[in-house]
Design a protein around this motif. Structure first.
Motif, PDB file in Angstrom:
ATOM      1  N   TRP A  98      22.494  -7.885  -1.164  1.00 35.95           N
ATOM      2  CA  TRP A  98      21.965  -9.253  -1.136  1.00 35.95           C
ATOM      3  C   TRP A  98      22.990 -10.182  -1.769  1.00 35.95           C
ATOM      4  O   TRP A  98      23.772  -9.785  -2.634  1.00 35.95           O
ATOM      5  CB  TRP A  98      20.601  -9.375  -1.799  1.00 35.95           C
ATOM      6  N   LYS A  99      23.020 -11.404  -1.256  1.00 33.37           N
ATOM      7  CA  LYS A  99      23.985 -12.355  -1.796  1.00 33.37           C
ATOM      8  C   LYS A  99      23.561 -13.768  -1.460  1.00 33.37           C
ATOM      9  O   LYS A  99      22.881 -14.032  -0.467  1.00 33.37           O
ATOM     10  CB  LYS A  99      25.393 -12.080  -1.268  1.00 33.37           C
ATOM     11  N   GLU A 100      24.003 -14.686  -2.323  1.00 33.95           N
ATOM     12  CA  GLU A 100      23.783 -16.105  -2.105  1.00 33.95           C
ATOM     13  C   GLU A 100      24.965 -16.635  -1.290  1.00 33.95           C
ATOM     14  O   GLU A 100      26.100 -16.678  -1.780  1.00 33.95           O
ATOM     15  CB  GLU A 100      23.691 -16.837  -3.447  1.00 33.95           C
ATOM     16  N   LEU A 101      24.710 -17.001  -0.036  1.00 33.41           N
ATOM     17  CA  LEU A 101      25.775 -17.552   0.798  1.00 33.41           C
ATOM     18  C   LEU A 101      26.072 -18.998   0.427  1.00 33.41           C
ATOM     19  O   LEU A 101      27.193 -19.476   0.590  1.00 33.41           O
ATOM     20  CB  LEU A 101      25.393 -17.452   2.270  1.00 33.41           C
ATOM     21  N   SER A 102      25.022 -19.693  -0.042  1.00 33.67           N
ATOM     22  CA  SER A 102      25.161 -21.059  -0.544  1.00 33.67           C
ATOM     23  C   SER A 102      23.900 -21.358  -1.333  1.00 33.67           C
ATOM     24  O   SER A 102      23.012 -20.505  -1.465  1.00 33.67           O
ATOM     25  CB  SER A 102      25.319 -22.056   0.619  1.00 33.67           C
ATOM     26  N   GLU A 146      21.654 -23.129  -0.298  1.00 27.52           N
ATOM     27  CA  GLU A 146      20.601 -23.286   0.707  1.00 27.52           C
ATOM     28  C   GLU A 146      20.432 -22.062   1.602  1.00 27.52           C
ATOM     29  O   GLU A 146      19.614 -22.091   2.520  1.00 27.52           O
ATOM     30  CB  GLU A 146      20.888 -24.508   1.596  1.00 27.52           C
ATOM     31  N   CYS A 147      21.170 -20.987   1.370  1.00 25.83           N
ATOM     32  CA  CYS A 147      21.078 -19.821   2.264  1.00 25.83           C
ATOM     33  C   CYS A 147      21.332 -18.530   1.506  1.00 25.83           C
ATOM     34  O   CYS A 147      22.333 -18.413   0.783  1.00 25.83           O
ATOM     35  CB  CYS A 147      22.072 -19.952   3.414  1.00 25.83           C
ATOM     36  N   THR A 148      20.419 -17.582   1.662  1.00 26.33           N
ATOM     37  CA  THR A 148      20.494 -16.281   1.003  1.00 26.33           C
ATOM     38  C   THR A 148      20.431 -15.188   2.066  1.00 26.33           C
ATOM     39  O   THR A 148      19.648 -15.280   3.010  1.00 26.33           O
ATOM     40  CB  THR A 148      19.316 -16.104   0.027  1.00 26.33           C
ATOM     41  N   GLU A 149      21.249 -14.166   1.894  1.00 26.66           N
ATOM     42  CA  GLU A 149      21.268 -13.049   2.844  1.00 26.66           C
ATOM     43  C   GLU A 149      20.824 -11.752   2.166  1.00 26.66           C
ATOM     44  O   GLU A 149      21.306 -11.419   1.090  1.00 26.66           O
ATOM     45  CB  GLU A 149      22.666 -12.859   3.424  1.00 26.66           C
ATOM     46  N   VAL A 150      19.901 -11.057   2.819  1.00 25.68           N
ATOM     47  CA  VAL A 150      19.434  -9.755   2.363  1.00 25.68           C
ATOM     48  C   VAL A 150      19.638  -8.758   3.508  1.00 25.68           C
ATOM     49  O   VAL A 150      19.296  -9.057   4.655  1.00 25.68           O
ATOM     50  CB  VAL A 150      17.951  -9.802   1.963  1.00 25.68           C
ATOM     51  N   VAL A 151      20.193  -7.591   3.189  1.00 26.25           N
ATOM     52  CA  VAL A 151      20.395  -6.546   4.193  1.00 26.25           C
ATOM     53  C   VAL A 151      19.623  -5.302   3.766  1.00 26.25           C
ATOM     54  O   VAL A 151      19.808  -4.801   2.649  1.00 26.25           O
ATOM     55  CB  VAL A 151      21.887  -6.202   4.378  1.00 26.25           C
ATOM     56  N   LEU A 152      18.753  -4.821   4.641  1.00 23.80           N
ATOM     57  CA  LEU A 152      17.944  -3.631   4.402  1.00 23.80           C
ATOM     58  C   LEU A 152      18.284  -2.578   5.441  1.00 23.80           C
ATOM     59  O   LEU A 152      18.709  -2.904   6.561  1.00 23.80           O
ATOM     60  CB  LEU A 152      16.453  -3.980   4.487  1.00 23.80           C
ATOM     61  N   GLY A 153      18.074  -1.308   5.081  1.00 24.08           N
ATOM     62  CA  GLY A 153      18.412  -0.254   6.027  1.00 24.08           C
ATOM     63  C   GLY A 153      17.571   0.987   5.851  1.00 24.08           C
ATOM     64  O   GLY A 153      16.968   1.222   4.803  1.00 24.08           O
TER      65      GLY A 153
END
Length: 292
Positions: A98-102, A104-111
């Motif tokens: 997971w990371k803060e792209l900005s 206003e935008c956060t990315e989460v990757v699940l698998g």
């Protein structure tokens, strides 16, 4: 801000808050429970009667991931399969990143990958990865990779439950002129192909064919429209259980059908995906909310 915590039913959840939106995701099934963009109410419907367990009962609402089949399992092919819409929504997924792209935008990757338990149900090696970007829009990319040495075919759907003001007043655009498979035929049967916008006046459960483009839910009661774009899908489903089916479902309130509609992005029927060993396929969905 990203928090990993124990949520409903003691299941692990991820809660994301940034300057554009709030989102909640259960790791059981990589199930998005809530998405609230700024200045709007929750885009997701979640039943008050939903169960949150690790005993094979899927969460009712939000965005269930249906995989590797849609609807009832083929018992001749998969005699150990017991659940509709596949088994993956009843498996705990892993947090890959997971990371803060900005701001206003956060990315989460699940698998999740195959296991002895999954191969006892569906005998193939696979890797599933779901990337979720939360911001002014909600973006989902579900990637299936065949990690085994034999080809397989699978169906899938992001079975999204949208919160609406009143099902009797919404109009779903994007399916005009499209033929459909009617899973809840009425008497007399509905006109087919679809004549104009989809409206809800009875139980509706339709698989729309050859519809790779955009769908829009116009909701005058809530004063908004939900714009749904997709890639990697040629079929779609519109579903509302209406009165009688709502009363038969133990994890769904008798009157909740008024305030939900499913518009699903799918690869089902002729659109099921066949992957050779080592190949991948990605289903992408982008959800935006605008004032009506």
């Amino acid at each position: 801000m990203i928090n990993l915590l124990t949520g409903r039913g003691n299941l692990p959840e991820i809660h994301i808050q940034n300057n554009a939106a709030h989102c909640e995701i259960s790791l059981m099934g990589a199930h998005i429970l809530s998405y609230i963009p700024s200045v709007h109410r929750d885009v997701m419907f979640l039943s008050e009667a939903s169960e949150y367990t690790q005993t094979g009962k899927a969460i009712r609402g939000g965005i269930p991931v249906c995989w590797p089949w849609f609807g009832a399992p083929d018992k001749e092919k998969y005699p150990n399969a017991t659940t509709s819409h596949g088994f993956i929504r009843q498996v705990l997924w892993n947090v890959i990143s997971w990371k803060e792209l900005s701001q206003e935008c956060t990315e989460v990757v699940l698998g999740v990958t195959d296991s002895p338990a999954s191969r006892a149900i569906w005998p193939y090696a696979f890797n599933l990865e779901m990337t979720v970007r939360i911001g002014a829009t909600l973006e989902i990319a579900l990637t299936t990779t065949n990690t085994g040495d034999q080809e397989f075919t699978y169906a899938q759907a992001l079975h999204t439950y949208y919160a609406i003001g009143a099902c009797e007043t919404v109009r779903v655009k994007g399916f005009d002129g499209k033929s459909f498979i009617d899973k809840a035929p009425a008497n007399p049967p509905a006109a087919n192909p679809q004549p104009g916008d989809v409206t809800i006046t009875e139980e509706t459960d339709r698989i729309y064919l050859h519809c790779p483009g955009q769908a829009v839910i116009e909701d005058p009661t809530m004063g908004r429209k939900i714009v749904i774009d997709k890639e990697g899908s040629d079929t779609g489903v519109v579903w509302n259980p209406w009165i009688a089916k709502s009363q038969r479902m133990p994890d769904f309130g008798n009157e909740e059908y008024h305030n939900m509609i499913c518009v699903e992005n799918c690869n089902v029927d002729y659109d099921a995906v066949t992957l050779k060993a080592g190949a991948s396929h990605t289903l992408r969905v982008k959800i935006a909310v605008e004032k009506l």
